[in-house]
Design a protein around this motif. Structure first.
Motif, PDB file in Angstrom:
ATOM      1  N   TRP A  60     -19.121  -5.044  -3.538  1.00  0.00           N
ATOM      2  CA  TRP A  60     -19.053  -4.549  -2.167  1.00  0.00           C
ATOM      3  C   TRP A  60     -18.964  -3.022  -2.058  1.00  0.00           C
ATOM      4  CZ3 TRP A  60     -20.598  -7.991   1.181  1.00  0.00           C
ATOM      5  CH2 TRP A  60     -20.461  -9.348   0.859  1.00  0.00           C
ATOM      6  N   THR A  61     -18.717  -2.319  -3.165  1.00  0.00           N
ATOM      7  CA  THR A  61     -18.762  -0.855  -3.136  1.00  0.00           C
ATOM      8  C   THR A  61     -20.222  -0.442  -2.998  1.00  0.00           C
ATOM      9  OG1 THR A  61     -16.777  -0.644  -4.506  1.00  0.00           O
ATOM     10  CG2 THR A  61     -18.278   1.246  -4.470  1.00  0.00           C
ATOM     11  N   SER A  62     -20.523   0.373  -2.004  1.00  0.00           N
ATOM     12  CA  SER A  62     -21.911   0.813  -1.734  1.00  0.00           C
ATOM     13  C   SER A  62     -22.848  -0.394  -1.679  1.00  0.00           C
ATOM     14  CB  SER A  62     -22.362   1.823  -2.785  1.00  0.00           C
ATOM     15  OG  SER A  62     -21.483   2.922  -2.823  1.00  0.00           O
ATOM     16  N   PHE A  63     -22.423  -1.411  -0.972  1.00  0.00           N
ATOM     17  CA  PHE A  63     -23.107  -2.706  -0.880  1.00  0.00           C
ATOM     18  C   PHE A  63     -24.582  -2.579  -0.511  1.00  0.00           C
ATOM     19  CE2 PHE A  63     -24.018  -6.308   2.196  1.00  0.00           C
ATOM     20  CZ  PHE A  63     -24.279  -7.263   1.241  1.00  0.00           C
ATOM     21  N   LEU A  64     -24.891  -1.748   0.449  1.00  0.00           N
ATOM     22  CA  LEU A  64     -26.263  -1.668   0.949  1.00  0.00           C
ATOM     23  C   LEU A  64     -27.155  -0.723   0.144  1.00  0.00           C
ATOM     24  CD1 LEU A  64     -25.490  -1.579   4.784  1.00  0.00           C
ATOM     25  CD2 LEU A  64     -26.338  -3.533   3.458  1.00  0.00           C
ATOM     26  N   GLY A  82      -3.794 -10.477 -17.882  1.00  0.00           N
ATOM     27  CA  GLY A  82      -3.576 -10.474 -16.440  1.00  0.00           C
ATOM     28  C   GLY A  82      -2.531  -9.446 -16.043  1.00  0.00           C
ATOM     29  N   TYR A  83      -2.292  -9.360 -14.794  1.00  0.00           N
ATOM     30  CA  TYR A  83      -1.319  -8.394 -14.267  1.00  0.00           C
ATOM     31  C   TYR A  83       0.080  -8.694 -14.796  1.00  0.00           C
ATOM     32  CZ  TYR A  83      -5.230  -7.848 -11.132  1.00  0.00           C
ATOM     33  OH  TYR A  83      -6.491  -7.660 -10.628  1.00  0.00           O
ATOM     34  N   ALA A  84       0.826  -7.646 -15.081  1.00  0.00           N
ATOM     35  CA  ALA A  84       2.194  -7.819 -15.582  1.00  0.00           C
ATOM     36  C   ALA A  84       3.111  -8.329 -14.478  1.00  0.00           C
ATOM     37  CB  ALA A  84       2.719  -6.499 -16.135  1.00  0.00           C
ATOM     38  N   LYS A  85       2.878  -7.888 -13.273  1.00  0.00           N
ATOM     39  CA  LYS A  85       3.751  -8.239 -12.141  1.00  0.00           C
ATOM     40  C   LYS A  85       2.936  -8.885 -11.012  1.00  0.00           C
ATOM     41  CE  LYS A  85       7.625  -5.740 -13.152  1.00  0.00           C
ATOM     42  NZ  LYS A  85       8.754  -6.557 -13.440  1.00  0.00           N
ATOM     43  N   LYS A  86       3.567  -9.778 -10.312  1.00  0.00           N
ATOM     44  CA  LYS A  86       2.946 -10.417  -9.153  1.00  0.00           C
ATOM     45  C   LYS A  86       2.568  -9.373  -8.113  1.00  0.00           C
ATOM     46  CE  LYS A  86       3.958 -13.878  -5.600  1.00  0.00           C
ATOM     47  NZ  LYS A  86       4.969 -14.809  -5.094  1.00  0.00           N
ATOM     48  N   SER A  87       3.394  -8.371  -7.921  1.00  0.00           N
ATOM     49  CA  SER A  87       3.102  -7.328  -6.926  1.00  0.00           C
ATOM     50  C   SER A  87       1.820  -6.567  -7.289  1.00  0.00           C
ATOM     51  CB  SER A  87       4.274  -6.363  -6.786  1.00  0.00           C
ATOM     52  OG  SER A  87       4.549  -5.733  -8.025  1.00  0.00           O
ATOM     53  N   GLU A  88       1.575  -6.343  -8.585  1.00  0.00           N
ATOM     54  CA  GLU A  88       0.333  -5.685  -9.033  1.00  0.00           C
ATOM     55  C   GLU A  88      -0.867  -6.578  -8.738  1.00  0.00           C
ATOM     56  OE1 GLU A  88       0.647  -4.751 -13.208  1.00  0.00           O
ATOM     57  OE2 GLU A  88       2.565  -3.751 -12.922  1.00  0.00           O
ATOM     58  N   MET A  89      -0.708  -7.861  -8.983  1.00  0.00           N
ATOM     59  CA  MET A  89      -1.785  -8.809  -8.725  1.00  0.00           C
ATOM     60  C   MET A  89      -2.140  -8.815  -7.244  1.00  0.00           C
ATOM     61  SD  MET A  89      -1.848 -12.961  -9.221  1.00  0.00           S
ATOM     62  CE  MET A  89      -0.988 -13.259  -7.668  1.00  0.00           C
ATOM     63  N   ILE A  90      -1.133  -8.890  -6.403  1.00  0.00           N
ATOM     64  CA  ILE A  90      -1.379  -8.933  -4.965  1.00  0.00           C
ATOM     65  C   ILE A  90      -1.990  -7.621  -4.477  1.00  0.00           C
ATOM     66  CG2 ILE A  90      -0.251  -9.079  -2.700  1.00  0.00           C
ATOM     67  CD1 ILE A  90       1.592 -11.242  -3.993  1.00  0.00           C
ATOM     68  N   ALA A  91      -1.547  -6.491  -5.015  1.00  0.00           N
ATOM     69  CA  ALA A  91      -2.117  -5.196  -4.623  1.00  0.00           C
ATOM     70  C   ALA A  91      -3.603  -5.134  -4.976  1.00  0.00           C
ATOM     71  CB  ALA A  91      -1.356  -4.060  -5.293  1.00  0.00           C
ATOM     72  N   SER A  92      -3.980  -5.630  -6.149  1.00  0.00           N
ATOM     73  CA  SER A  92      -5.384  -5.633  -6.560  1.00  0.00           C
ATOM     74  C   SER A  92      -6.197  -6.606  -5.706  1.00  0.00           C
ATOM     75  CB  SER A  92      -5.491  -5.993  -8.042  1.00  0.00           C
ATOM     76  OG  SER A  92      -6.806  -5.837  -8.487  1.00  0.00           O
ATOM     77  N   TRP A  93      -5.618  -7.759  -5.418  1.00  0.00           N
ATOM     78  CA  TRP A  93      -6.238  -8.756  -4.523  1.00  0.00           C
ATOM     79  C   TRP A  93      -6.527  -8.105  -3.169  1.00  0.00           C
ATOM     80  CZ3 TRP A  93      -7.751 -13.889  -4.142  1.00  0.00           C
ATOM     81  CH2 TRP A  93      -7.565 -14.581  -2.947  1.00  0.00           C
ATOM     82  N   GLU A  94      -5.549  -7.430  -2.606  1.00  0.00           N
ATOM     83  CA  GLU A  94      -5.715  -6.774  -1.306  1.00  0.00           C
ATOM     84  C   GLU A  94      -6.776  -5.682  -1.377  1.00  0.00           C
ATOM     85  OE1 GLU A  94      -4.530  -7.635   1.602  1.00  0.00           O
ATOM     86  OE2 GLU A  94      -3.208  -9.215   0.854  1.00  0.00           O
ATOM     87  N   GLU A  95      -6.783  -4.921  -2.454  1.00  0.00           N
ATOM     88  CA  GLU A  95      -7.775  -3.860  -2.621  1.00  0.00           C
ATOM     89  C   GLU A  95      -9.194  -4.441  -2.645  1.00  0.00           C
ATOM     90  OE1 GLU A  95      -8.983  -0.303  -5.751  1.00  0.00           O
ATOM     91  OE2 GLU A  95      -7.123  -1.414  -6.069  1.00  0.00           O
ATOM     92  N   GLY A  96      -9.379  -5.518  -3.389  1.00  0.00           N
ATOM     93  CA  GLY A  96     -10.690  -6.161  -3.441  1.00  0.00           C
ATOM     94  C   GLY A  96     -11.144  -6.636  -2.075  1.00  0.00           C
ATOM     95  N   TRP A  97     -10.253  -7.310  -1.364  1.00  0.00           N
ATOM     96  CA  TRP A  97     -10.611  -7.797  -0.022  1.00  0.00           C
ATOM     97  C   TRP A  97     -10.869  -6.630   0.931  1.00  0.00           C
ATOM     98  CZ3 TRP A  97     -12.289 -12.447   0.950  1.00  0.00           C
ATOM     99  CH2 TRP A  97     -11.910 -13.517   0.134  1.00  0.00           C
ATOM    100  N   VAL A  99     -12.187  -3.744   0.175  1.00  0.00           N
ATOM    101  CA  VAL A  99     -13.536  -3.249  -0.122  1.00  0.00           C
ATOM    102  C   VAL A  99     -14.565  -4.177   0.530  1.00  0.00           C
ATOM    103  CG1 VAL A  99     -15.212  -2.783  -1.973  1.00  0.00           C
ATOM    104  CG2 VAL A  99     -12.826  -2.079  -2.243  1.00  0.00           C
ATOM    105  N   LEU A 100     -14.366  -5.487   0.404  1.00  0.00           N
ATOM    106  CA  LEU A 100     -15.279  -6.462   1.000  1.00  0.00           C
ATOM    107  C   LEU A 100     -15.350  -6.289   2.515  1.00  0.00           C
ATOM    108  CD1 LEU A 100     -15.512 -10.241   0.264  1.00  0.00           C
ATOM    109  CD2 LEU A 100     -15.124  -9.471   2.581  1.00  0.00           C
ATOM    110  N   PHE A 101     -14.194  -6.282   3.180  1.00  0.00           N
ATOM    111  CA  PHE A 101     -14.193  -6.205   4.643  1.00  0.00           C
ATOM    112  C   PHE A 101     -14.728  -4.867   5.139  1.00  0.00           C
ATOM    113  CE2 PHE A 101     -10.854  -9.639   4.279  1.00  0.00           C
ATOM    114  CZ  PHE A 101     -11.674 -10.644   4.776  1.00  0.00           C
TER     115      PHE A 101
END
Length: 179
Positions: A60-64, A82-97, A99-101
């Motif tokens: 989704w970065t520079s999608f078009l 995988g991520y060491a901490k759940k908070s890191e996992m969620i932060a990366s999850w949010e970052e990915g979404w 970028v998509l949105f």
């Protein structure tokens, strides 16, 4: 052909729905739970999220304007450590979404017919978007299934719980199903 706004409203709704299923699963899991694997060769929730976030950022970065498989992405490492901490996992999850949105919010009637590339193969915006929706739905299904396995009887259903169809239908439609 569906009108542009109808398609975009529908696809955004579906992406949000799958994100919410992941969010609701994470809310039920502990720090240790995100690393659980059924067997040594399987992926944990933390690894699945790492893969999804890497895919989202790449696609989704520079999608078009750029190929969806970026040279800076290293897909194989997404399945290692995988991520060491759940908070890191969620932060990366949010970052990915995010970028998509952000990318999808940049699609409008003037660029909706753009042909985009994923791994050198041409896709319409609709084809590329649908491809990613199916990919993410598959992985969110894995995340939810693993969450359910991990929590066992403590799992809180994310949909109509087993044995709850009659009650749901009565609440929604004022009648029992099949009557």
């Amino acid at each position: 052909m569906l009108p542009f706004s109808n398609y975009m409203d529908s696809i955004l709704f579906e992406f949000r729905r799958y994100k919410a299923l992941g969010d609701k699963t994470f809310a039920q899991l502990s720090e240790e739970d995100i690393h659980w694997r059924y067997s040594e060769t399987d992926n944990s929730i933390a690894l699945i999220v790492k893969h999804m976030a890497g895919n989202m950022k790449s696609r989704w970065t520079s999608f078009l304007t750029e190929d969806g498989e970026k040279p800076w992405r290293h897909r194989e490492t997404e399945f290692e450590h995988g991520y060491a901490k759940k908070s890191e996992m969620i932060a990366s999850w949010e970052e990915g979404w995010n970028v998509l949105f952000t990318a999808l919010n940049g699609v409008d009637e003037t660029n909706f017919d753009t042909v985009v590339s994923i791994r050198g193969k041409a896709h319409t915006v609709v084809e590329a978007t649908n491809r990613q929706l199916v990919h993410y739905a598959n992985h969110v299904g894995q995340i939810v299934f693993l969450g359910k396995m991990i929590k066992g009887p403590l799992w809180v259903s994310l949909s109509i719980p087993k044995g709850g169809s009659e009650s749901f239908n009565k609440k929604m439609f004022g009648k029992e199903s099949g009557k």
